[in-house]
Motif scaffolding. Structure first.
Motif, PDB file in Angstrom:
ATOM      1  N   PHE A 192       0.877  -1.331  -0.048  1.00  0.00           N
ATOM      2  CA  PHE A 192       0.000   0.021   0.059  1.00  0.00           C
ATOM      3  C   PHE A 192       0.885   1.202   0.124  1.00  0.00           C
ATOM      4  CE2 PHE A 192      -2.151   3.507   2.221  1.00  0.00           C
ATOM      5  CZ  PHE A 192      -3.192   3.607   1.692  1.00  0.00           C
ATOM      6  N   ALA A 193       1.688   1.430   1.088  1.00  0.00           N
ATOM      7  CA  ALA A 193       2.688   2.510   0.975  1.00  0.00           C
ATOM      8  C   ALA A 193       3.378   2.438  -0.484  1.00  0.00           C
ATOM      9  CB  ALA A 193       3.643   2.226   2.264  1.00  0.00           C
ATOM     10  N   GLY A 194       4.174   1.433  -0.926  1.00  0.00           N
ATOM     11  CA  GLY A 194       4.868   1.909  -2.095  1.00  0.00           C
ATOM     12  C   GLY A 194       3.988   2.222  -3.156  1.00  0.00           C
ATOM     13  N   PHE A 195       2.931   1.695  -3.431  1.00  0.00           N
ATOM     14  CA  PHE A 195       1.981   1.974  -4.495  1.00  0.00           C
ATOM     15  C   PHE A 195       1.594   3.611  -4.445  1.00  0.00           C
ATOM     16  CE2 PHE A 195      -1.823   2.278  -6.992  1.00  0.00           C
ATOM     17  CZ  PHE A 195      -1.769   1.601  -8.052  1.00  0.00           C
ATOM     18  N   VAL A 196       0.978   4.186  -3.178  1.00  0.00           N
ATOM     19  CA  VAL A 196       0.694   5.561  -2.982  1.00  0.00           C
ATOM     20  C   VAL A 196       2.150   6.442  -3.486  1.00  0.00           C
ATOM     21  CG1 VAL A 196       0.039   7.086  -1.184  1.00  0.00           C
ATOM     22  CG2 VAL A 196      -0.941   5.026  -1.496  1.00  0.00           C
ATOM     23  N   LEU A 197       3.089   6.152  -2.880  1.00  0.00           N
ATOM     24  CA  LEU A 197       4.251   6.909  -2.988  1.00  0.00           C
ATOM     25  C   LEU A 197       4.635   6.930  -4.523  1.00  0.00           C
ATOM     26  CD1 LEU A 197       6.528   5.899  -0.138  1.00  0.00           C
ATOM     27  CD2 LEU A 197       5.233   8.143  -0.337  1.00  0.00           C
ATOM     28  N   THR A 198       4.666   5.825  -5.174  1.00  0.00           N
ATOM     29  CA  THR A 198       4.972   5.805  -6.737  1.00  0.00           C
ATOM     30  C   THR A 198       3.896   6.586  -7.397  1.00  0.00           C
ATOM     31  OG1 THR A 198       6.067   3.580  -6.250  1.00  0.00           O
ATOM     32  CG2 THR A 198       5.570   4.412  -8.595  1.00  0.00           C
ATOM     33  N   CYS A 199       2.740   6.299  -7.172  1.00  0.00           N
ATOM     34  CA  CYS A 199       1.817   7.103  -8.024  1.00  0.00           C
ATOM     35  C   CYS A 199       1.753   8.524  -7.720  1.00  0.00           C
ATOM     36  CB  CYS A 199       0.310   6.156  -7.654  1.00  0.00           C
ATOM     37  SG  CYS A 199      -0.096   4.806  -8.370  1.00  0.00           S
ATOM     38  N   THR A 200       2.001   8.999  -6.552  1.00  0.00           N
ATOM     39  CA  THR A 200       2.212  10.376  -6.095  1.00  0.00           C
ATOM     40  C   THR A 200       3.055  10.828  -7.027  1.00  0.00           C
ATOM     41  OG1 THR A 200       1.098   9.929  -4.194  1.00  0.00           O
ATOM     42  CG2 THR A 200       2.086  12.024  -4.417  1.00  0.00           C
ATOM     43  N   ALA A 201       4.273  10.406  -6.902  1.00  0.00           N
ATOM     44  CA  ALA A 201       5.369  10.934  -7.766  1.00  0.00           C
ATOM     45  C   ALA A 201       5.116  10.944  -9.115  1.00  0.00           C
ATOM     46  CB  ALA A 201       6.799  10.163  -7.511  1.00  0.00           C
ATOM     47  N   ALA A 202       4.430  10.080 -10.002  1.00  0.00           N
ATOM     48  CA  ALA A 202       4.234  10.024 -11.246  1.00  0.00           C
ATOM     49  C   ALA A 202       3.339  11.154 -11.296  1.00  0.00           C
ATOM     50  CB  ALA A 202       3.611   8.581 -11.788  1.00  0.00           C
ATOM     51  N   GLY A 203       2.274  11.160 -10.703  1.00  0.00           N
ATOM     52  CA  GLY A 203       1.237  12.340 -10.887  1.00  0.00           C
ATOM     53  C   GLY A 203       1.880  13.696 -10.561  1.00  0.00           C
ATOM     54  N   LEU A 204       2.868  13.855  -9.993  1.00  0.00           N
ATOM     55  CA  LEU A 204       3.251  15.263  -9.692  1.00  0.00           C
ATOM     56  C   LEU A 204       4.155  15.563 -11.226  1.00  0.00           C
ATOM     57  CD1 LEU A 204       4.580  15.326  -6.102  1.00  0.00           C
ATOM     58  CD2 LEU A 204       2.715  16.543  -7.041  1.00  0.00           C
ATOM     59  N   THR A 205       4.765  14.447 -11.527  1.00  0.00           N
ATOM     60  CA  THR A 205       5.561  14.617 -13.195  1.00  0.00           C
ATOM     61  C   THR A 205       4.724  14.832 -14.308  1.00  0.00           C
ATOM     62  OG1 THR A 205       6.055  12.512 -13.287  1.00  0.00           O
ATOM     63  CG2 THR A 205       7.662  14.003 -11.758  1.00  0.00           C
ATOM     64  N   ALA A 206       3.426  14.489 -14.089  1.00  0.00           N
ATOM     65  CA  ALA A 206       2.764  14.356 -15.436  1.00  0.00           C
ATOM     66  C   ALA A 206       2.483  15.642 -16.152  1.00  0.00           C
ATOM     67  CB  ALA A 206       1.323  13.780 -15.164  1.00  0.00           C
TER      68      ALA A 206
END
Length: 347
Positions: A192-206
């Motif tokens: 759960f933690a890894g998925f949230v962190l990875t998706c958040t970083a991808a969303g910030l750079t989109a």
């Protein structure tokens, strides 16, 4: 920016920490199994308390992360094939990508598969940190805090509240996730933690430039990449020989790596450091860790193994001045000097 969105991440972190501690207190003995569900509930509750109804991106990330946490719970309680686990993680990542959270490197259809592979790979890399001395809880807290500040700098308060809530939830889960002196979140909580962190970083750079995307993806993931390399090297050393270093020292080192990369990412967001230079340095560091660590560790392990085998062989040989007869070892004798009686098998 209004004062409320600026204070929303701090409020979300405090509420998530309280909710996580309250949810995990009755089940502290089963915390490695139920931490993921508690983290999901605490993160969602804190997000709705501090920011209200989340938007489409945040809702998609939370729902997909909850599905991945449920997958980790099933894998922890019972047997689950690796192929099934990867398929479910890919479906969850694909749902997030369809909602718009993806890596926009080429602007073509290739961005979708690349985003899915990146999210799945980094989610499992973060999951390995939980096995490396329980370092994931502290690393996720540090990484989430820096991602939250970076999102505020970039003017995205919705994505700033999500990692802040995860940070508070991880801090609240640390006292109840201890196993043999280590803060373990279990497969459910780590995924759960890894998925949230990875998706958040991808969303910030989109939707940003190529250099900014590369820096924004690699900087938060460097601690997970270093931890995955260290875990692979430690596992290989455990297979080759029993002499392995303590894994508890990995958590402070990885927290330092996460803090350094978080500071660099914040400097890139503020425009103080060029994004291309930060991305190049991070990529070179990750490549050096993934390439040099297994070779160096395998060489040293092989040398230690050969040395131990040579020492064992030399100790088994007789000295040059020994006059005792060389031959088979005689059978043991009893106290009276007679050989032990033979065992008679009846029936």
């Amino acid at each position: 920016m209004t004062p409320f969105p600026a204070l929303a991440p701090a409020l979300a972190g405090a509420v998530a920490c309280l909710l996580s501690a309250v949810c995990l207190r009755p089940v502290r003995r089963m915390a490695p199994y139920l931490t993921g569900m508690a983290l999901a509930a605490a993160t969602a509750g804190a997000l709705m308390t501090a920011y209200g109804a989340p938007d489409r991106w945040v809702s998609a990330i939370l729902l997909a992360a909850a599905a991945v946490a449920l997958l980790g719970l099933i894998a922890d309680v019972g047997a689950l094939p690796l192929v099934t686990r990867l398929i479910v993680e890919s479906l969850a990542a694909g749902g997030v990508v369809l909602c718009g959270v993806q890596v926009t490197l080429t602007g073509d259809w290739l961005d979708g598969p690349v985003s899915v592979m990146w999210i799945v790979a980094m989610t499992n890399a973060y999951g390995l940190l939980d096995r490396l001395g329980g370092a994931l809880a502290a690393v996720a807290a540090v990484t989430g805090a820096f991602l939250s500040v970076t999102a505020l700098v970039l003017g995205d308060p919705a994505l700033a509240v999500l990692p802040a809530a995860l940070t508070g939830a991880c801090l609240g889960a640390i006292p109840y996730g201890r196993a043999r002196g280590r803060a373990r979140l279990g497969p459910s909580g780590s995924l759960f933690a890894g998925f949230v962190l990875t998706c958040t970083a991808a969303g910030l750079t989109a939707g940003r430039g190529t250099a900014v995307i590369a820096a924004g993806l690699l900087l938060p993931a460097l601690a997970a990449i270093v931890g995955a390399g260290a875990y692979a090297a430690r596992r290989e050393a455990r297979r080759a020989s029993r002499a392995t270093g303590p894994a508890r020292k990995a958590a402070p080192a990885l927290c330092g790596v996460s803090a350094g990369t978080g500071t660099a990412g914040l400097a890139v967001a503020l425009g103080w450091v060029p994004a291309g230079a930060a991305a190049t340095a991070t990529a070179a560091t990750a490549a050096a860790v993934l390439c040099c660590t297994p070779l160096r560790h395998g060489l040293f392990t092989r040398l230690r193994h050969d040395h131990s085998e040579r020492a064992r062989w030399a100790s088994s040989r007789m000295t040059a001045g020994d006059d005792r007869p060389r031959g088979p070892v005689p059978p043991p004798r009893s106290a009276a000097g007679n050989p032990p009686p033979r065992v008679v098998r009846r029936g």
